[in-house]
Design a protein around this motif. Structure first.
Motif, mmCIF file in Angstrom:
data_model
loop_
_atom_site.group_PDB
_atom_site.id
_atom_site.type_symbol
_atom_site.label_atom_id
_atom_site.label_comp_id
_atom_site.label_asym_id
_atom_site.label_seq_id
_atom_site.Cartn_x
_atom_site.Cartn_y
_atom_site.Cartn_z
ATOM 1 N N GLY A 50 3.168 -20.081 -32.935
ATOM 2 C CA GLY A 50 3.252 -21.470 -32.526
ATOM 3 C C GLY A 50 2.797 -21.659 -31.093
ATOM 4 N N ALA A 51 1.973 -20.751 -30.603
ATOM 5 C CA ALA A 51 1.523 -20.752 -29.214
ATOM 6 C C ALA A 51 0.029 -20.424 -29.164
ATOM 7 N N PRO A 52 -0.610 -20.570 -28.008
ATOM 8 C CA PRO A 52 -2.043 -20.310 -27.927
ATOM 9 C C PRO A 52 -2.422 -18.830 -28.030
ATOM 10 N N PHE A 53 -1.458 -17.929 -27.877
ATOM 11 C CA PHE A 53 -1.689 -16.496 -28.093
ATOM 12 C C PHE A 53 -0.339 -15.829 -28.295
ATOM 13 N N ARG A 54 -0.373 -14.569 -28.739
ATOM 14 C CA ARG A 54 0.865 -13.810 -28.884
ATOM 15 C C ARG A 54 0.705 -12.517 -28.092
ATOM 16 N N ALA A 55 1.733 -12.167 -27.310
ATOM 17 C CA ALA A 55 1.734 -10.921 -26.556
ATOM 18 C C ALA A 55 2.596 -9.908 -27.298
ATOM 19 N N VAL A 56 2.058 -8.703 -27.452
ATOM 20 C CA VAL A 56 2.753 -7.639 -28.181
ATOM 21 C C VAL A 56 2.727 -6.351 -27.373
ATOM 22 N N LEU A 57 3.679 -5.484 -27.685
ATOM 23 C CA LEU A 57 3.773 -4.186 -27.032
ATOM 24 C C LEU A 57 3.885 -3.107 -28.103
ATOM 25 N N PRO A 58 2.759 -2.461 -28.450
ATOM 26 C CA PRO A 58 2.797 -1.397 -29.462
ATOM 27 C C PRO A 58 3.634 -0.215 -28.977
ATOM 28 N N THR A 59 4.552 0.220 -29.834
ATOM 29 C CA THR A 59 5.491 1.280 -29.498
ATOM 30 C C THR A 59 5.739 2.137 -30.739
ATOM 31 N N PRO A 60 5.767 3.468 -30.608
ATOM 32 C CA PRO A 60 6.084 4.294 -31.770
ATOM 33 C C PRO A 60 7.437 3.909 -32.375
ATOM 34 N N VAL A 61 7.496 3.856 -33.693
ATOM 35 C CA VAL A 61 8.736 3.512 -34.406
ATOM 36 C C VAL A 61 9.887 4.410 -33.951
ATOM 37 N N ALA A 62 9.606 5.677 -33.717
ATOM 38 C CA ALA A 62 10.645 6.629 -33.304
ATOM 39 C C ALA A 62 11.276 6.260 -31.960
ATOM 40 N N ASN A 63 10.613 5.410 -31.163
ATOM 41 C CA ASN A 63 11.121 5.028 -29.843
ATOM 42 C C ASN A 63 11.959 3.752 -29.873
ATOM 43 N N VAL A 64 12.226 3.216 -31.072
ATOM 44 C CA VAL A 64 12.930 1.938 -31.189
ATOM 45 C C VAL A 64 14.196 2.108 -32.017
ATOM 46 N N GLU A 65 15.296 1.551 -31.518
ATOM 47 C CA GLU A 65 16.563 1.543 -32.232
ATOM 48 C C GLU A 65 16.933 0.081 -32.500
ATOM 49 N N VAL A 66 17.057 -0.278 -33.780
ATOM 50 C CA VAL A 66 17.317 -1.663 -34.178
ATOM 51 C C VAL A 66 18.743 -1.815 -34.679
ATOM 52 N N THR A 67 19.384 -2.909 -34.285
ATOM 53 C CA THR A 67 20.697 -3.284 -34.802
ATOM 54 C C THR A 67 20.527 -4.613 -35.539
ATOM 55 N N GLY A 68 20.960 -4.668 -36.789
ATOM 56 C CA GLY A 68 20.792 -5.870 -37.607
ATOM 57 C C GLY A 68 19.655 -5.683 -38.592
ATOM 58 N N ASN A 69 19.532 -6.608 -39.519
ATOM 59 C CA ASN A 69 18.516 -6.499 -40.566
ATOM 60 C C ASN A 69 17.525 -7.648 -40.486
ATOM 61 N N ALA A 70 16.272 -7.293 -40.282
ATOM 62 C CA ALA A 70 15.208 -8.296 -40.216
ATOM 63 C C ALA A 70 14.675 -8.588 -41.608
ATOM 64 N N ARG A 71 14.213 -9.793 -41.802
ATOM 65 C CA ARG A 71 13.466 -10.156 -43.016
ATOM 66 C C ARG A 71 12.014 -9.782 -42.769
ATOM 67 N N HIS A 72 11.273 -9.599 -43.857
ATOM 68 C CA HIS A 72 9.873 -9.190 -43.734
ATOM 69 C C HIS A 72 8.947 -10.113 -44.521
ATOM 70 N N TYR A 73 7.788 -10.321 -43.958
ATOM 71 C CA TYR A 73 6.720 -11.073 -44.614
ATOM 72 C C TYR A 73 5.467 -10.222 -44.497
ATOM 73 N N VAL A 74 4.774 -9.985 -45.603
ATOM 74 C CA VAL A 74 3.545 -9.198 -45.568
ATOM 75 C C VAL A 74 2.361 -10.149 -45.436
ATOM 76 N N LYS A 75 1.684 -10.039 -44.321
ATOM 77 C CA LYS A 75 0.514 -10.863 -44.027
ATOM 78 C C LYS A 75 -0.733 -10.058 -44.376
ATOM 79 N N VAL A 76 -1.649 -10.689 -45.075
ATOM 80 C CA VAL A 76 -2.920 -10.044 -45.398
ATOM 81 C C VAL A 76 -3.996 -10.716 -44.554
ATOM 82 N N ALA A 77 -4.630 -9.935 -43.704
ATOM 83 C CA ALA A 77 -5.661 -10.459 -42.803
ATOM 84 C C ALA A 77 -6.963 -10.685 -43.559
#
Length: 145
Positions: free
Chosen positions: A36-63
């Motif tokens: 909903g913005a003019p761009f999106r900023a992201v920070l690529p990080t190995p999955v092993a370096n992230v600890e998540v609390t809670g459950n996210a919903r997922h949407y599969v986007k096909v480019a």
């Protein structure tokens, strides 16, 4: 660098160890629509370096390329949190910079999909800015529309 992040309502949070030199500003039309913005900023990080609390919903986007990306978001408040590979075991989480508490320390070092960038972004620094919201409602002249 250690960072923490969460969705707007706090139902999902994460801690991660990141490389602050890897922040990307993506100007593709998909990121504009998703964020909903003019761009999106992201920070690529190995999955092993992230600890998540809670459950996210997922949407599969096909480019347009056919590439599948899993988009993770909070089902309560709708905050976009990260994206991962859509095929096989995820290796990288593209953390959404807006969810990271330390975002003011994480300037983009690369921009991609520049052909879709909003042409007015370069002039944004010359647009008047309030340090907080305006002290009175902003008046919009509807006669010019």
């Amino acid at each position: 660098m250690k960072v923490t992040g969460k969705c707007f309502c706090g139902a999902i949070s994460f801690k991660a160890t990141v490389d602050p030199t890897r922040v990307i500003a993506c100007h593709c039309a998909d990121c504009q629509i998703f964020s909903g913005a003019p761009f999106r900023a992201v920070l690529p990080t190995p999955v092993a370096n992230v600890e998540v609390t809670g459950n996210a919903r997922h949407y599969v986007k096909v480019a347009e390329s056919g590439n599948r990306r899993i988009q993770a978001f909070c089902e309560v408040c709708g905050s976009h949190l990260w994206a991962t590979e859509g095929e096989g075991e995820p290796k990288t989480m593209n953390l959404r910079l807006g969810c990271i508490e330390e975002r003011h320390q994480l300037a983009p070092t690369l921009q991609v999909w520049g052909h879709s960038a909003m042409p007015w972004l370069e002039q944004l620094s010359s647009v008047p800015m309030h340090t907080k919201g305006p002290s009175s409602p902003v008046k919009i002249d509807s006669s010019s529309h």
